[in-house]
Write an enzyme that holds these catalytic residues in place. Structure first.
Site, PDB file in Angstrom:
ATOM      1  N   HIS A  37      48.246  30.326  41.082  1.00  0.00           N
ATOM      2  CA  HIS A  37      46.932  30.697  40.528  1.00  0.00           C
ATOM      3  C   HIS A  37      46.910  32.173  40.142  1.00  0.00           C
ATOM      4  CE1 HIS A  37      45.542  27.220  43.160  1.00  0.00           C
ATOM      5  NE2 HIS A  37      45.029  26.904  41.992  1.00  0.00           N
ATOM      6  N   SER A 186      48.536  24.043  46.412  1.00  0.00           N
ATOM      7  CA  SER A 186      47.636  24.256  47.553  1.00  0.00           C
ATOM      8  C   SER A 186      47.957  23.278  48.677  1.00  0.00           C
ATOM      9  CB  SER A 186      46.186  24.067  47.133  1.00  0.00           C
ATOM     10  OG  SER A 186      45.901  24.899  46.043  1.00  0.00           O
ATOM     11  N   ARG A 187      48.602  22.147  48.341  1.00  0.00           N
ATOM     12  CA  ARG A 187      48.882  21.127  49.359  1.00  0.00           C
ATOM     13  C   ARG A 187      50.196  21.382  50.100  1.00  0.00           C
ATOM     14  NH1 ARG A 187      46.130  17.578  45.286  1.00  0.00           N
ATOM     15  NH2 ARG A 187      44.373  16.620  46.369  1.00  0.00           N
TER      16      ARG A 187
END
Ligand code: PAF
Length: 286
Positions: A37, A186-187
Site C-alpha cells: 500500500h 494484509s492476510r
C-alpha cells in the site's frame, strides 16, 4: 491530514477542490496497510494534486465463511502511515453509512469476473464491483490506483469504468514482494512461521511458468503442468487454481501469444494466497 467519515462531506471536499482545478487521486483500501500500500500511495502522490485513501472493510465482499470478523483493523497505525506518506484525506465511512437500511443495488458482473476468484469466492466480486462504484461516486477522483496482486480485481474495475463511463483513470501498481518473493498482503499475518516459509512456493511456481515461456514453450497446458509440479513439492499447500491466461479477457490460453498472465491461488491451512505474473513472450527471429 483530514479524517472524513461522512459521505456527503467527502463528496463536498472533492467537488470543491475540483472546482479549483485540483486533480484528485484515490487509493481504495480495506486498511491493514503494508509496504505494498505504501508503494502504491507514493506512486499515487506523484500522479495527482490531492490524495484520498479510503479505509473500509467492505462486508459485502466477504463470503459467509470468510474472515470478515477477524480481518485486521489497525486503524491508528493505518492513519499514521497515511499521514507519513502525505495523504490529504483518510476516508473512513461506516458500514451503516455505506449500506443504510433499504440499500438494494448491486452491480451486475462482466464476464471477466466469472472465472478464478469469481468461481472460488462466488460473492466476492459483486461486493467489490458495487463498493468500488459507490466509492468512485462518493470520492469522485480523476485517477484511482489498484495493486496488481489482485489482477482480476483490477481487470474488473477497468471493465466497469469502461462500460459504465465512470470517468476515472485506472492505474495498476506492480506487486510489492518480500525478499523470498511472497506478495505483500494484509492476510500474510495469519500465516504460522512454518507456513510463512512455505508461502513463497506460490511465487516460485509462477516463476517456473514464466521461465518456461521465456524458454519458448507456447503450449498453455505444458506451462500449467510446470507450475503445478512446483507446488506439488509442497504437500501442505492445496491449489485452488493455477492458470495461463489472456491478460485482457482472463480466458485460459492453450497457445500463448505475445502477453500472458499466470494466475495462481492456493491455501495453506486456513490462509488463502493469490498471486500473478505478467509475462511477455520472447520474439522469434524468422
Ligand atoms: O483490494 C481491496 O483492498 C478491496 O477489494 C477494495 C478495492 C478496497 C474494495 O473494497
Amino acid at each position: 491530514m483530514k479524517i472524513i467519515r461522512s459521505l456527503t462531506a467527502m463528496t463536498a471536499w472533492s467537488e470543491q477542490l475540483k472546482r479549483e482545478g485540483v486533480r484528485i487521486g484515490f487509493a481504495p483500501t480495506m486498511g491493514a496497510l503494508h509496504d505494498g500500500h505504501r508503494a502504491l500511495i507514493r506512486a499515487a502522490r506523484l500522479q495527482c494534486d490531492a490524495l484520498v485513501v479510503s479505509i473500509f472493510v467492505n462486508p459485502t465482499q466477504f463470503g459467509p465463511n470468510e474472515d470478515l470478523a477477524k480481518y485486521p483493523r489497525p486503524l491508528s497505525q493505518d492513519r499514521a502511515i497515511c499521514k507519513k506518506e502525505g495523504v490529504d484525506v483518510c476516508f473512513e465511512p461506516t458500514v451503516k453509512a455505506m449500506y443504510p437500511s433499504g440499500f438494494q443495488a448491486l452491480v451486475a458482473l462482466p464476464a471477466i469476473a466469472r472465472r478464478w476468484e469469481g468461481e472460488v469466492r462466488p460473492h466476492h466480486f459483486s461486493g467489490v464491483a458495487t463498493v468500488v462504484t459507490k466509492l468512485f461516486g462518493i470520492v469522485r477522483p480523476q485517477i484511482a490506483l489498484f495493486g496488481q496482486k489482485d489482477f482480476q480485481q483490477s481487470a474488473l474495475v477497468r471493465q466497469l469504468v469502461k462500460d459504465l463511463n465512470l470517468g476515472v483513470e485506472i492505474v495498476v501498481h506492480p506487486t510489492v514482494r518480500e525478499a523470498d518473493g511472497l506478495a505483500r498482503s494484509s492476510r500474510n499475518i495469519y500465516l504460522s512461521p512454518d507456513d510463512r516459509i512455505r508461502a513463497a512456493t506460490l511465487y516460485k511456481s509462477l516463476q517456473t511458468g514464466a521461465e518456461a515461456i521465456r524458454r519458448g514453450v507456447t503450449d498453455g497446458v505444458s506451462i500449467q503442468k510446470t507450475m503445478l509440479q512446483a507446488i506439488r513439492g509442497e504437500p501442505a499447500m492445496t491449489i485452488d487454481y493455477l492458470s495461463v491466461c489472456d491478460p485482457s479477457t482472463l480466458e485460459p490460453l492453450f497457445s500463448v501469444r505475445s502477453r500472458v498472465v499466470l494466475l495462481g491461488a492456493v491455501r495453506l491451512g486456513s490462509v488463502r494466497l493469490i498471486d500473478n505474473l505478467l509475462v511477455t513472450t520472447p520474439r522469434r527471429v524468422t
